[in-house]
Design a protein around this motif. Structure first.
Motif, PDB file in Angstrom:
ATOM      1  N   ASP A  13       0.834  -1.199   0.000  1.00 61.08           N
ATOM      2  CA  ASP A  13       0.000   0.000   0.000  1.00 61.08           C
ATOM      3  C   ASP A  13       0.871   1.251   0.000  1.00 61.08           C
ATOM      4  O   ASP A  13       0.574   2.241  -0.690  1.00 61.08           O
ATOM      5  N   LEU A  14       1.951   1.200   0.761  1.00 63.16           N
ATOM      6  CA  LEU A  14       2.876   2.336   0.841  1.00 63.16           C
ATOM      7  C   LEU A  14       3.474   2.653  -0.532  1.00 63.16           C
ATOM      8  O   LEU A  14       3.678   3.821  -0.885  1.00 63.16           O
ATOM      9  N   MET A  15       3.751   1.610  -1.300  1.00 61.15           N
ATOM     10  CA  MET A  15       4.367   1.808  -2.616  1.00 61.15           C
ATOM     11  C   MET A  15       3.464   2.598  -3.555  1.00 61.15           C
ATOM     12  O   MET A  15       3.940   3.174  -4.540  1.00 61.15           O
ATOM     13  N   LEU A  55      14.275  -0.228  -3.244  1.00 61.09           N
ATOM     14  CA  LEU A  55      14.050   0.516  -1.998  1.00 61.09           C
ATOM     15  C   LEU A  55      13.736  -0.414  -0.836  1.00 61.09           C
ATOM     16  O   LEU A  55      14.002  -0.087   0.321  1.00 61.09           O
ATOM     17  N   PHE A  56      13.190  -1.577  -1.146  1.00 56.97           N
ATOM     18  CA  PHE A  56      12.762  -2.492  -0.089  1.00 56.97           C
ATOM     19  C   PHE A  56      13.306  -3.894  -0.374  1.00 56.97           C
ATOM     20  O   PHE A  56      13.634  -4.223  -1.517  1.00 56.97           O
ATOM     21  N   PRO A  57      13.413  -4.728   0.650  1.00 55.16           N
ATOM     22  CA  PRO A  57      13.890  -6.095   0.427  1.00 55.16           C
ATOM     23  C   PRO A  57      12.858  -6.919  -0.337  1.00 55.16           C
ATOM     24  O   PRO A  57      11.657  -6.683  -0.226  1.00 55.16           O
ATOM     25  N   THR A  58      13.361  -7.869  -1.106  1.00 55.93           N
ATOM     26  CA  THR A  58      12.490  -8.821  -1.804  1.00 55.93           C
ATOM     27  C   THR A  58      12.465 -10.117  -1.002  1.00 55.93           C
ATOM     28  O   THR A  58      13.520 -10.671  -0.687  1.00 55.93           O
ATOM     29  N   ASN A 392       8.120  -4.173  -6.104  1.00 56.07           N
ATOM     30  CA  ASN A 392       9.147  -3.378  -5.445  1.00 56.07           C
ATOM     31  C   ASN A 392       9.316  -2.069  -6.202  1.00 56.07           C
ATOM     32  O   ASN A 392       8.641  -1.826  -7.203  1.00 56.07           O
ATOM     33  N   VAL A 393      10.238  -1.240  -5.705  1.00 61.04           N
ATOM     34  CA  VAL A 393      10.518   0.055  -6.317  1.00 61.04           C
ATOM     35  C   VAL A 393      12.012   0.128  -6.585  1.00 61.04           C
ATOM     36  O   VAL A 393      12.826  -0.153  -5.687  1.00 61.04           O
ATOM     37  N   LEU A 394      12.393   0.483  -7.813  1.00 64.48           N
ATOM     38  CA  LEU A 394      13.793   0.569  -8.187  1.00 64.48           C
ATOM     39  C   LEU A 394      14.328   1.976  -7.959  1.00 64.48           C
ATOM     40  O   LEU A 394      13.700   2.958  -8.370  1.00 64.48           O
ATOM     41  N   GLN A 395      15.470   2.045  -7.295  1.00 59.16           N
ATOM     42  CA  GLN A 395      16.171   3.313  -7.116  1.00 59.16           C
ATOM     43  C   GLN A 395      17.297   3.336  -8.140  1.00 59.16           C
ATOM     44  O   GLN A 395      18.359   2.766  -7.949  1.00 59.16           O
ATOM     45  N   HIS A 396      17.046   3.952  -9.288  1.00 61.62           N
ATOM     46  CA  HIS A 396      17.988   3.897 -10.395  1.00 61.62           C
ATOM     47  C   HIS A 396      17.819   5.160 -11.218  1.00 61.62           C
ATOM     48  O   HIS A 396      16.699   5.626 -11.445  1.00 61.62           O
ATOM     49  N   PRO A 403       6.094   1.703  -8.211  1.00 60.71           N
ATOM     50  CA  PRO A 403       6.106   0.254  -7.995  1.00 60.71           C
ATOM     51  C   PRO A 403       6.043  -0.480  -9.328  1.00 60.71           C
ATOM     52  O   PRO A 403       5.388  -0.030 -10.272  1.00 60.71           O
ATOM     53  N   ARG A 404       6.741  -1.602  -9.390  1.00 55.60           N
ATOM     54  CA  ARG A 404       6.742  -2.400 -10.599  1.00 55.60           C
ATOM     55  C   ARG A 404       6.968  -3.859 -10.241  1.00 55.60           C
ATOM     56  O   ARG A 404       7.427  -4.181  -9.133  1.00 55.60           O
TER      57      ARG A 404
END
Length: 418
Positions: A13-15, A55-58, A392-396, A403-404
């Motif tokens: 939900d946060l994503m 951004l977050f663990p998988t 997850n969310v990519l920091q790139h 989210p993707r």
């Protein structure tokens, strides 16, 4: 378990909150710059930049993670046994060296070392076994094992603290507490240090990072085959490239041979480098081959084999013909892989074109091009894995902060000294 699932629901939900993601992304960039999650910037050498991360663990199931850790010592031993089995390597790579000049040149160095006798009595191996969780079922399946330039053992140790920081800022304490530490850097550095101690030279431990060309220009062997580079004796060589043709000039090949002939500890030596090729991976999956290396150890054989997926030869033989026909009929079920570790590359420098894993239409196109000739032996065929998809969310850089669906690999490092 129910509480943990609720935490993941809160995370997902946060994503979906753009403002929260922007705030966390900014915090992640600051954290990365302060904690060393940075890489060299080729475009602006005076400026470091943060490494790409999620951004977050998988999530990875605990049982699967423990399985990967438990089988790694067996893979360490397997790589070492393969690297010392000259007849096995010669037979496994017989078709490949006829069509792949790069592997042929590596194998020629290997043959020269066999003729001259092993140059160093000490062997250090550092490898990384990469896995995907294949659905349905989330089974642990090996993608490849990297035996040269197995990169990334400095950065990953810092990522758990970043992920815990992100989850803490998000108020997800239960997920934060479930993120395990990684101590790869300390363990692999200890292996390097122990290998240096075994070399048994009392001087300090200066470290230099340079190129094959520099070794060619300044390197020499003493009368007792000790390696000197720019006037300094070298106890240990840790390769950071050398796994692709684009890393070599003629001078580079001469430098590689000079290093192999020296008493310096090589990480890896030439046999271990060859043990990491995809062709060897494919041959190891054949019935009875693991039993050759682990006689009377059925449990070890089963632990390793459980991580295998389908691997098929493309040699000019009935078995190879059947594999080609199978792939052409249902290309969506397979992946075509250049047999070199790290995939293949064409060209050099800025003109380099990566030739990595080929799927679907590209798989069919390449098989049509090489079918009927010996060129197909430069590839192996592998069952296509369908890894678990997570959110997850990519920091790139240049990637939208949103989210993707992502899927990744689990990389387990191993080290051994013989």
């Amino acid at each position: 378990m129910e509480s943990e699932m609720e935490s993941y629901t809160a995370l997902y939900d946060l994503m979906d909150n753009p403002e929260t993601l922007r705030r966390l992304s900014r915090e992640a960039k600051i954290f990365s710059l302060l904690r060393g999650l940075v890489s060299y910037n080729n475009e602006a050498p005076e400026m470091a930049r943060y490494v790409p991360v999620t951004l977050f663990p998988t999530p990875v199931p605990r049982a699967v993670f423990q399985q990967a850790l438990a089988v790694q010592p067996h893979y360490n031993l397997l790589v070492d046994l393969v690297s010392r089995d000259a007849p096995f390597l010669e037979e496994a790579l017989a078709s490949t060296v006829l069509v792949d000049d790069f592997t042929a040149r590596l194998f020629n160095i290997h043959k020269q070392m066999l003729a001259e006798g092993r140059s160093s009595p000490i062997v250090l191996g550092i490898n990384r076994s990469d896995y995907m969780l294949d659905d349905p079922g989330g089974h642990l399946k090996q993608v490849e094992i990297n035996t040269i330039a197995a990169g990334g053992f400095g950065i990953p140790d810092r990522i758990p603290s970043l992920h815990r920081h992100m989850l803490g800022l998000a108020g997800l304490e239960e997920l934060r507490a479930s993120v395990p530490d990684s101590n790869t850097t300390v363990r692999l550095a200890s292996a390097l240090h122990r290998a240096w101690e075994l070399y048994d030279r009392p001087q300090g431990v200066p470290s230099i990072r340079d190129s094959f060309e520099f070794v060619h220009k300044t390197g020499r062997l003493s009368s007792d085959n000790r390696l000197f580079v720019d006037g300094q004796e070298v106890a240990l060589v840790l390769y950071r490239d050398g796994f692709s043709p684009c890393h070599y000039t003629e001078e580079s090949w001469e430098a590689r041979l000079l290093i192999e002939r020296s008493l310096a500890i090589k990480c890896p030596d030439i046999g271990t480098h060859l043990a990491g090729t995809k062709k060897v991976q494919q041959v190891l999956a054949r019935p009875g081959v693991l039993e050759h290396f682990f006689p009377d150890q059925p449990q070890v054989v089963q632990q390793i084999r459980d991580t295998f997926t389908g691997l098929y030869t493309l040699d000019q033989c009935p078995e190879g013909d059947r594999a080609v026909a199978m792939a052409m009929k249902t290309p969506d079920r397979f992946v075509l892989k250049p047999q070199r570790e790290g995939g293949g590359e064409q060209g050099r420098g800025r003109g380099t074109v990566s030739v990595q894993h080929l799927f679907d239409g590209e798989l069919v196109r390449v098989l049509q091009e090489v079918d009927g000739g010996t060129g197909r032996a430069a590839y192996i065929l592998m069952d296509r894995l369908w890894p678990r998809v997570e959110r997850n969310v990519l920091q790139h850089r240049n990637v939208p902060l949103e989210p993707r669906c992502v899927h990744g690999e689990l990389g387990i490092f191993g080290a051994y000294i013989r």
